[in-house]
Design an enzyme around this catalytic site. Structure first.
Site, PDB file in Angstrom:
ATOM      1  N   ASP A   7      72.922 -15.157 -16.170  1.00 29.83           N
ATOM      2  CA  ASP A   7      72.905 -14.026 -17.101  1.00 29.83           C
ATOM      3  C   ASP A   7      74.071 -13.087 -16.776  1.00 29.83           C
ATOM      4  O   ASP A   7      74.384 -12.839 -15.615  1.00 29.83           O
ATOM      5  CB  ASP A   7      71.564 -13.273 -16.973  1.00 29.83           C
ATOM      6  CG  ASP A   7      71.327 -12.331 -18.135  1.00 29.83           C
ATOM      7  OD1 ASP A   7      70.409 -12.604 -18.938  1.00 29.83           O
ATOM      8  OD2 ASP A   7      72.063 -11.318 -18.266  1.00 29.83           O
ATOM      9  N   ILE A   8      74.691 -12.559 -17.815  1.00 29.18           N
ATOM     10  CA  ILE A   8      75.873 -11.706 -17.639  1.00 29.18           C
ATOM     11  C   ILE A   8      75.492 -10.345 -17.042  1.00 29.18           C
ATOM     12  O   ILE A   8      76.332  -9.686 -16.414  1.00 29.18           O
ATOM     13  CB  ILE A   8      76.629 -11.562 -18.984  1.00 29.18           C
ATOM     14  CG1 ILE A   8      78.074 -11.203 -18.773  1.00 29.18           C
ATOM     15  CG2 ILE A   8      75.942 -10.576 -19.915  1.00 29.18           C
ATOM     16  CD1 ILE A   8      78.943 -11.405 -20.017  1.00 29.18           C
ATOM     17  N   GLN A  26      63.395  -9.343 -27.261  1.00 29.59           N
ATOM     18  CA  GLN A  26      64.398 -10.383 -27.498  1.00 29.59           C
ATOM     19  C   GLN A  26      65.629  -9.785 -28.184  1.00 29.59           C
ATOM     20  O   GLN A  26      65.500  -9.090 -29.203  1.00 29.59           O
ATOM     21  CB  GLN A  26      63.813 -11.507 -28.364  1.00 29.59           C
ATOM     22  CG  GLN A  26      64.773 -12.679 -28.523  1.00 29.59           C
ATOM     23  CD  GLN A  26      64.170 -13.858 -29.282  1.00 29.59           C
ATOM     24  OE1 GLN A  26      63.045 -13.791 -29.773  1.00 29.59           O
ATOM     25  NE2 GLN A  26      64.935 -14.928 -29.382  1.00 29.59           N
ATOM     26  N   HIS A  58      65.375 -18.829 -25.311  1.00 25.64           N
ATOM     27  CA  HIS A  58      65.843 -18.946 -23.924  1.00 25.64           C
ATOM     28  C   HIS A  58      64.758 -18.480 -22.981  1.00 25.64           C
ATOM     29  O   HIS A  58      63.997 -17.564 -23.283  1.00 25.64           O
ATOM     30  CB  HIS A  58      67.127 -18.145 -23.700  1.00 25.64           C
ATOM     31  CG  HIS A  58      67.039 -16.706 -24.098  1.00 25.64           C
ATOM     32  ND1 HIS A  58      67.137 -16.298 -25.411  1.00 25.64           N
ATOM     33  CD2 HIS A  58      66.850 -15.588 -23.377  1.00 25.64           C
ATOM     34  CE1 HIS A  58      67.027 -14.981 -25.466  1.00 25.64           C
ATOM     35  NE2 HIS A  58      66.835 -14.516 -24.247  1.00 25.64           N
ATOM     36  N   HIS A  63      64.262 -16.863 -19.164  1.00 25.43           N
ATOM     37  CA  HIS A  63      64.913 -16.222 -18.019  1.00 25.43           C
ATOM     38  C   HIS A  63      64.259 -16.767 -16.746  1.00 25.43           C
ATOM     39  O   HIS A  63      63.019 -16.813 -16.652  1.00 25.43           O
ATOM     40  CB  HIS A  63      64.687 -14.708 -18.031  1.00 25.43           C
ATOM     41  CG  HIS A  63      65.252 -13.982 -19.218  1.00 25.43           C
ATOM     42  ND1 HIS A  63      66.352 -13.157 -19.131  1.00 25.43           N
ATOM     43  CD2 HIS A  63      64.841 -13.930 -20.513  1.00 25.43           C
ATOM     44  CE1 HIS A  63      66.598 -12.639 -20.325  1.00 25.43           C
ATOM     45  NE2 HIS A  63      65.694 -13.082 -21.193  1.00 25.43           N
TER      46      HIS A  63
HETATM   47  P1  5GP Z   1      66.794 -11.394 -24.336  1.00 22.49           P
HETATM   48  O1  5GP Z   1      66.719  -9.882 -24.246  1.00 22.49           O
HETATM   49  O2  5GP Z   1      67.222 -11.848 -25.694  1.00 22.49           O
HETATM   50  O3  5GP Z   1      65.551 -12.067 -23.831  1.00 22.49           O
HETATM   51  O4  5GP Z   1      67.900 -11.813 -23.281  1.00 22.49           O
HETATM   52  C1  5GP Z   1      69.234 -12.007 -23.615  1.00 22.49           C
HETATM   53  C2  5GP Z   1      69.997 -12.066 -22.318  1.00 22.49           C
HETATM   54  O5  5GP Z   1      71.282 -12.573 -22.580  1.00 22.49           O
HETATM   55  C3  5GP Z   1      70.188 -10.696 -21.640  1.00 22.49           C
HETATM   56  O6  5GP Z   1      69.593 -10.708 -20.349  1.00 22.49           O
HETATM   57  C4  5GP Z   1      71.714 -10.526 -21.581  1.00 22.49           C
HETATM   58  O7  5GP Z   1      72.154  -9.922 -20.389  1.00 22.49           O
HETATM   59  C5  5GP Z   1      72.197 -11.953 -21.724  1.00 22.49           C
HETATM   60  N1  5GP Z   1      73.495 -12.072 -22.370  1.00 22.49           N
HETATM   61  C6  5GP Z   1      73.912 -11.442 -23.493  1.00 22.49           C
HETATM   62  N2  5GP Z   1      75.158 -11.830 -23.820  1.00 22.49           N
HETATM   63  C7  5GP Z   1      75.528 -12.737 -22.858  1.00 22.49           C
HETATM   64  C8  5GP Z   1      76.734 -13.498 -22.661  1.00 22.49           C
HETATM   65  O8  5GP Z   1      77.697 -13.433 -23.428  1.00 22.49           O
HETATM   66  N3  5GP Z   1      76.758 -14.321 -21.587  1.00 22.49           N
HETATM   67  C9  5GP Z   1      75.700 -14.424 -20.714  1.00 22.49           C
HETATM   68  N4  5GP Z   1      75.833 -15.257 -19.690  1.00 22.49           N
HETATM   69  N5  5GP Z   1      74.563 -13.718 -20.885  1.00 22.49           N
HETATM   70  C10 5GP Z   1      74.475 -12.890 -21.945  1.00 22.49           C
END
Ligand code: 5GP
Ligand code: ZN
Length: 109
Positions: A30-31, A92, A98, A100
């Site tokens: 994760d970034i 999300q 995805h 984590h």
């Molecule tokens: P969500 O909130 O949708 O469950 O998680 C999305 C995740 O994607 C977040 O933890 C965010 O830090 C990660 N993320 C967003 N953009 C990027 C990216 O361009 N590269 C990577 N490696 N992670 C990303």
């Protein structure tokens, strides 16, 4: 999907720090890590959200890959947490399914 961030990562159009890949899934760091180890694992098939997924085989493959990546690739033998945020209300932000994987320290509730 052409406008999906994670589909662009799968296609190699956006770089990622890859930890594992097979025919069905891709795992990468994760970034913005929320734990010492914070890896995302995604199906290569675009599915927007868990709530839209009626494919038990895809979900089984995803979960089996989570276990494999956490235990055998990342070596999180002390344990880890698996989170799937579902839709806006669940936090999300990227609408490509995805999981984590969080680990590397004792996680608070
Ligand atoms: P969500 O909130 O949708 O469950 O998680 C999305 C995740 O994607 C977040 O933890 C965010 O830090 C990660 N993320 C967003 N953009 C990027 C990216 O361009 N590269 C990577 N490696 N992670 C990303
Ligand atoms: Zn996608």
């Amino acid at each position: 999907m052409s406008n999906c961030l994670f589909c662009k990562i799968i296609a190699g159009d956006i770089p990622c720090n890859k930890v594992y890949e097979n025919d069905h899934v891709l795992a990468f760091h994760d970034i913005h890590p929320k734990a010492p180890t914070h890896v995302l694992i995604i199906p290569k098939l675009h599915v927007a959200t868990l709530a839209d997924c009626d494919d038990p085989a895809l979900l089984g493959t995803l979960m089996d890959s989570v276990r494999h990546v956490a235990d055998e690739v990342l070596g999180l033998t002390d344990g880890y947490r698996v989170i799937i945020n579902v839709r806006e209300g669940g936090g999300q932000e990227v609408f490509h399914l995805h999981a984590h994987i969080l680990g590397g320290k004792k996680l608070p509730f």
